[in-house]
Enzyme design. Structure first.
Site, mmCIF file in Angstrom:
data_model
loop_
_atom_site.group_PDB
_atom_site.id
_atom_site.type_symbol
_atom_site.label_atom_id
_atom_site.label_comp_id
_atom_site.label_asym_id
_atom_site.label_seq_id
_atom_site.Cartn_x
_atom_site.Cartn_y
_atom_site.Cartn_z
ATOM 1 N N HIS A 90 43.089 38.784 40.619
ATOM 2 C CA HIS A 90 41.932 37.944 40.987
ATOM 3 C C HIS A 90 42.262 36.541 40.497
ATOM 4 O O HIS A 90 42.913 36.378 39.459
ATOM 5 C CB HIS A 90 40.657 38.351 40.254
ATOM 6 N N ASP A 144 41.724 36.084 36.841
ATOM 7 C CA ASP A 144 42.586 36.824 35.902
ATOM 8 C C ASP A 144 43.714 35.931 35.420
ATOM 9 O O ASP A 144 44.179 36.064 34.289
ATOM 10 C CB ASP A 144 43.304 38.015 36.573
ATOM 11 N N GLU A 198 37.629 46.455 50.365
ATOM 12 C CA GLU A 198 37.710 47.608 49.451
ATOM 13 C C GLU A 198 36.315 48.195 49.253
ATOM 14 O O GLU A 198 35.483 47.614 48.558
ATOM 15 C CB GLU A 198 38.289 47.122 48.118
ATOM 16 N N GLU A 207 40.160 52.947 47.177
ATOM 17 C CA GLU A 207 40.388 53.257 45.759
ATOM 18 C C GLU A 207 39.884 54.661 45.455
ATOM 19 O O GLU A 207 38.750 55.014 45.801
ATOM 20 C CB GLU A 207 39.662 52.211 44.902
ATOM 21 N N ASP A 229 44.099 51.447 46.132
ATOM 22 C CA ASP A 229 44.003 51.195 44.697
ATOM 23 C C ASP A 229 44.148 52.544 44.014
ATOM 24 O O ASP A 229 43.257 53.411 44.067
ATOM 25 C CB ASP A 229 42.680 50.505 44.329
ATOM 26 N N ASP A 277 38.383 54.091 36.196
ATOM 27 C CA ASP A 277 39.685 53.482 36.511
ATOM 28 C C ASP A 277 40.823 54.051 35.661
ATOM 29 O O ASP A 277 41.603 53.302 35.054
ATOM 30 C CB ASP A 277 39.631 51.950 36.300
#
Ligand code: XUL
Ligand code: CO
Length: 446
Positions: free
Chosen positions: A107, A110, A238, A274, A302, A315
């Site tokens: 991102h 980030d 996503e 994802e 993902d 995650d």
């Protein structure tokens, strides 16, 4: 070359390149199943799997959870501000090299901190993008995708493109414009939209139709701008059903495909699916991949997994071989992921706080997908499920079934047929037997 105070510093001390040592190896710093150069169906494992490291979980996040501060020991965190951002780039390219991972994803926020104005934020971003570009010149690592973080800053409290405040829509547009310029600059193979706060808490204050129309307007503007600047990467959405908002607009693959078709965006977008978002939506990962595949919309993945005991987006690094095998089966059925890849949108547990845990975690995920690929390939080669499925649907190959699929039947002819057909005989679906066969392949495939 951008000057940093940290050039020459090594962040992953003592770590050398991770090599393939085979399934008997007990070396925690070696791959047991991921052999990047091994050829399967004319392509190397590396080309099939197209692994990517997620910048946010691996270099930016610190392990903060709702009950406590960060626990992660990250040698680069001794820097602050732009020096920290630069140190993270150095650390990132070190880890890419150690793991031999061909892609990464980030991102905007980030990689570089926000400044006190959009202009300053963009300047911060420019200088880190320049540094990343320099590193990419001497590395084989490529950018799988980038995206815009339009959910952390409080300005996005009501969403970005679906905010009730048009000023926020404008700000988000400026941010994605910059993101597309970054994508072009770094040669990103895709550009991702994850819905962030694009959803709602309650209909009591929400104009759902306007929000969805605005979301589509935003996507069209992004497509137009990409064309204008000559960014040719694949656009991806996503899906996720909830978290952070109660009702995310891009709930799952089917909902997102319907949104894209409704607004004439389906030719310009595919899906980035994802695993943990699939399970939050009450689907299996392979269901989401399959829905996208049969609609020609499977773009990228993902790669992570949820925790069946917890109801949120944990995650975790993917280690469940059933899931990686059935996912790879879908991906092989799709003829691969095209410009997409397997991006580890996964974080080490808060208790796995040492830098080397990042290496172990990626090895675990890469080995799980490598094994999944091999088993899936063999299942496909032996036509295990194809034969069962062909046999199960054989009634559509002749007689009344053929009339149905060829469009020659109607309610009159079908009623005549049913009236004359006194016995309907069904056959077992053999679910348990098929699961046992899957187990056999998981255990036995060389
Ligand atoms: C959030 C999520 C994001 C996207 C990119 O659940 O998966 O990290 O992958 O914005
Ligand atoms: Co994700």
């Amino acid at each position: 070359m951008v000057q940093t105070q940290i050039s020459g510093v090594k962040f992953f001390e003592n770590a050398t390149k991770v090599n393939f040592e085979g399934k008997k190896s007990m070396n925690p710093f070696a791959f047991k199943y991921y052999n990047p150069e091994e050829i399967i169906a004319g392509k190397t494992m590396k080309e099939h799997l197209r692994f990517s490291i997620a910048y946010w979980h691996t270099f930016t996040a610190d392990g903060t959870d709702p009950f406590g501060v960060g626990t992660m020991q990250r040698p680069w965190e001794r820097f602050t501000g732009m020096d920290l951002a630069k140190a993270r780039v150095e650390a990132a390219f070190e880890l890419f090299e150690i793991l031999g991972v061909p892609y990464f994803a980030f991102h905007d926020r980030d990689i570089a901190p926000e400044g006190s104005s959009l202009k300053e934020t963009n300047q911060n971003l420019d200088s880190i993008v320049e540094m990343i570009k320099d590193h990419m010149k001497t590395s084989n690592v490529k950018l799988l995708w980038n995206t815009a973080n339009m959910f952390t800053n409080p300005r996005f409290v009501h969403g970005a493109a679906t905010s009730s405040n048009a000023d926020v829509f404008a700000y988000a547009a400026a941010q994605v414009k910059k993101g597309l310029e970054t994508a072009k600059e770094l040669g990103a193979e895709n550009y991702v939209f994850w819905g962030g706060r694009e959803g709602y808490e309650t209909l009591l204050n929400t104009d759902l139709k306007l929000e969805l129309d605005n979301l589509a307007r935003f996507m069209h503007m992004a497509v137009d701008y990409a064309k204008e600047i000559g960014f040719t990467g694949q656009f991806l959405i996503e899906p996720k059903p909830k978290e952070p908002t109660t009702h995310q607009y891009d709930t799952d693959a089917a909902t997102t495909i319907s949104f894209l078709r409704q607004y004439g965006l389906d030719k310009d977008f595919k899906l980035n699916l994802e695993a943990n978002h699939a399970t939050l939506a009450g689907h299996t990962f392979e269901h989401e991949l399959s829905v996208a595949r049969v609609n020609g919309m499977l773009g990228s993945v993902d790669a992570n997994q949820g925790n069946p005991l917890l109801g949120w987006d944990t995650d975790e690094f993917p280690t469940d071989l059933y899931s990686t095998t059935l996912a790879m089966y879908e991906i092989l059925q799709n003829g691969g992921l095209g410009s997409g890849g397997l991006n580890f949108d996964a974080k080490v547990r808060r208790t796995s706080f040492e830098p080397e845990d990042l290496i172990y975690a990626h090895i675990a995920g890469m080995d799980a997908f490598a094994r999944g690929l091999k088993v899936a390939y063999k299942l496909k080669e032996d036509r295990v499920f194809e034969n069962v499925i062909a046999e199960r649907y054989r009634s559509y190959k002749e007689g009344i079934g053929l009339e149905i699929v060829e469009g020659r039947a109607n309610f009159h002819t079908l009623e005549q047929y049913a009236l004359n057909n006194s016995t309907i005989k069904n056959e077992s679906g053999r679910t348990e037997q098929l699961k046992a066969t899957l187990n056999q392949y998981l255990l036995e495939v060389e």
